[in-house]
Design a protein around this motif. Sequence first.
Motif, short mmCIF file in Angstrom:
data_model
loop_
_atom_site.label_atom_id
_atom_site.label_comp_id
_atom_site.label_asym_id
_atom_site.label_seq_id
_atom_site.Cartn_x
_atom_site.Cartn_y
_atom_site.Cartn_z
N THR A 84 84.14 75.84 99.76
CA THR A 84 84.88 74.99 98.83
C THR A 84 84.64 73.52 99.14
N VAL A 85 84.74 73.14 100.41
CA VAL A 85 84.50 71.75 100.80
C VAL A 85 83.05 71.36 100.53
N PHE A 86 82.12 72.24 100.88
CA PHE A 86 80.71 71.95 100.67
C PHE A 86 80.42 71.74 99.19
N ARG A 87 80.96 72.59 98.35
CA ARG A 87 80.76 72.46 96.91
C ARG A 87 81.32 71.12 96.40
N GLY A 88 82.48 70.74 96.91
CA GLY A 88 83.06 69.46 96.51
C GLY A 88 82.20 68.29 96.92
N LEU A 89 81.62 68.34 98.11
CA LEU A 89 80.75 67.26 98.57
C LEU A 89 79.47 67.19 97.74
N ARG A 105 77.92 61.53 97.74
CA ARG A 105 78.35 62.04 99.04
C ARG A 105 77.34 63.03 99.61
N ILE A 106 76.09 62.88 99.21
CA ILE A 106 75.05 63.82 99.62
C ILE A 106 74.87 63.81 101.14
N GLY A 107 74.93 62.63 101.75
CA GLY A 107 74.80 62.55 103.22
C GLY A 107 75.88 63.34 103.91
N GLU A 108 77.10 63.23 103.41
CA GLU A 108 78.21 64.01 103.97
C GLU A 108 77.98 65.50 103.75
N ALA A 109 77.43 65.87 102.59
CA ALA A 109 77.17 67.28 102.31
C ALA A 109 76.14 67.84 103.29
N VAL A 110 75.12 67.05 103.60
CA VAL A 110 74.10 67.50 104.55
C VAL A 110 74.72 67.67 105.93
N ASP A 111 75.51 66.70 106.38
CA ASP A 111 76.17 66.80 107.68
C ASP A 111 77.11 68.01 107.72
N PHE A 112 77.81 68.24 106.63
CA PHE A 112 78.74 69.36 106.57
C PHE A 112 77.99 70.69 106.60
N LEU A 113 76.83 70.73 105.93
CA LEU A 113 76.02 71.95 105.97
C LEU A 113 75.55 72.26 107.39
N VAL A 114 75.19 71.22 108.13
CA VAL A 114 74.81 71.42 109.53
C VAL A 114 75.98 72.04 110.30
N GLU A 115 77.17 71.51 110.11
CA GLU A 115 78.36 72.07 110.77
C GLU A 115 78.59 73.52 110.34
N MET A 116 78.44 73.77 109.04
CA MET A 116 78.64 75.14 108.53
C MET A 116 77.70 76.13 109.21
N THR A 117 76.41 75.76 109.26
CA THR A 117 75.44 76.69 109.82
C THR A 117 75.64 76.87 111.32
N GLU A 118 76.10 75.83 112.00
CA GLU A 118 76.40 75.97 113.43
C GLU A 118 77.52 76.98 113.65
N LYS A 119 78.42 77.08 112.70
CA LYS A 119 79.53 78.02 112.81
C LYS A 119 79.24 79.32 112.07
N ARG A 120 77.97 79.48 111.66
CA ARG A 120 77.45 80.71 111.07
C ARG A 120 78.00 81.02 109.68
N PHE A 152 74.04 75.33 97.01
CA PHE A 152 72.74 74.95 97.58
C PHE A 152 71.89 74.26 96.52
N TYR A 153 71.88 74.81 95.30
CA TYR A 153 71.11 74.19 94.21
C TYR A 153 71.62 72.79 93.91
N MET A 154 72.94 72.59 93.94
CA MET A 154 73.48 71.25 93.69
C MET A 154 73.00 70.28 94.76
N LEU A 155 73.01 70.71 96.03
CA LEU A 155 72.54 69.85 97.11
C LEU A 155 71.05 69.57 96.94
N ALA A 156 70.26 70.61 96.67
CA ALA A 156 68.81 70.43 96.51
C ALA A 156 68.51 69.48 95.36
N ASP A 157 69.21 69.64 94.25
CA ASP A 157 69.00 68.77 93.10
C ASP A 157 69.37 67.33 93.44
#
Length: 115
Positions: A15-20, A26-41, A49-54
């Motif tokens: 939900t937070v990632f989608r909002g970012l 806020r793309i930079g924040e989304a990238v940082d948040f994705l790193v945190e997400m993946t670290e926590k599996r 993901f498509y929104m971030l990629a776009d």
Amino acid sequence: MEAKGTPPDAISYRTVFRGLCSGGGRIGEAVDFLVEMTEKRFMPDSSSFYMLADGLCSLSMENTLVMVVERIMKTDFFSENEVSTMRALMKIHKFQDAFAAIGRILQRRNPKRRY
């Protein structure tokens, strides 16, 4: 959430990632948040993901997007065959094909729940 003793779950992260990703600027924040997400599996859903990629592509940040893809591929969610396919696509600069493949894999891993 963590400060109150309740660790975030997959739905909270998505939900937070989608909002970012959809917040504009806020793309930079989304990238940082994705790193945190993946670290926590936790993995993003395919539409997020498509929104971030776009967003990254529209800002000419393809190198950041490649870094994000590499980070996602380092998780245990992808088979060796999937990782090899995506790396090969990125190596020959078929970025859109690689991102589409990741999106399909994420869609299979995180099917939408119907209520």
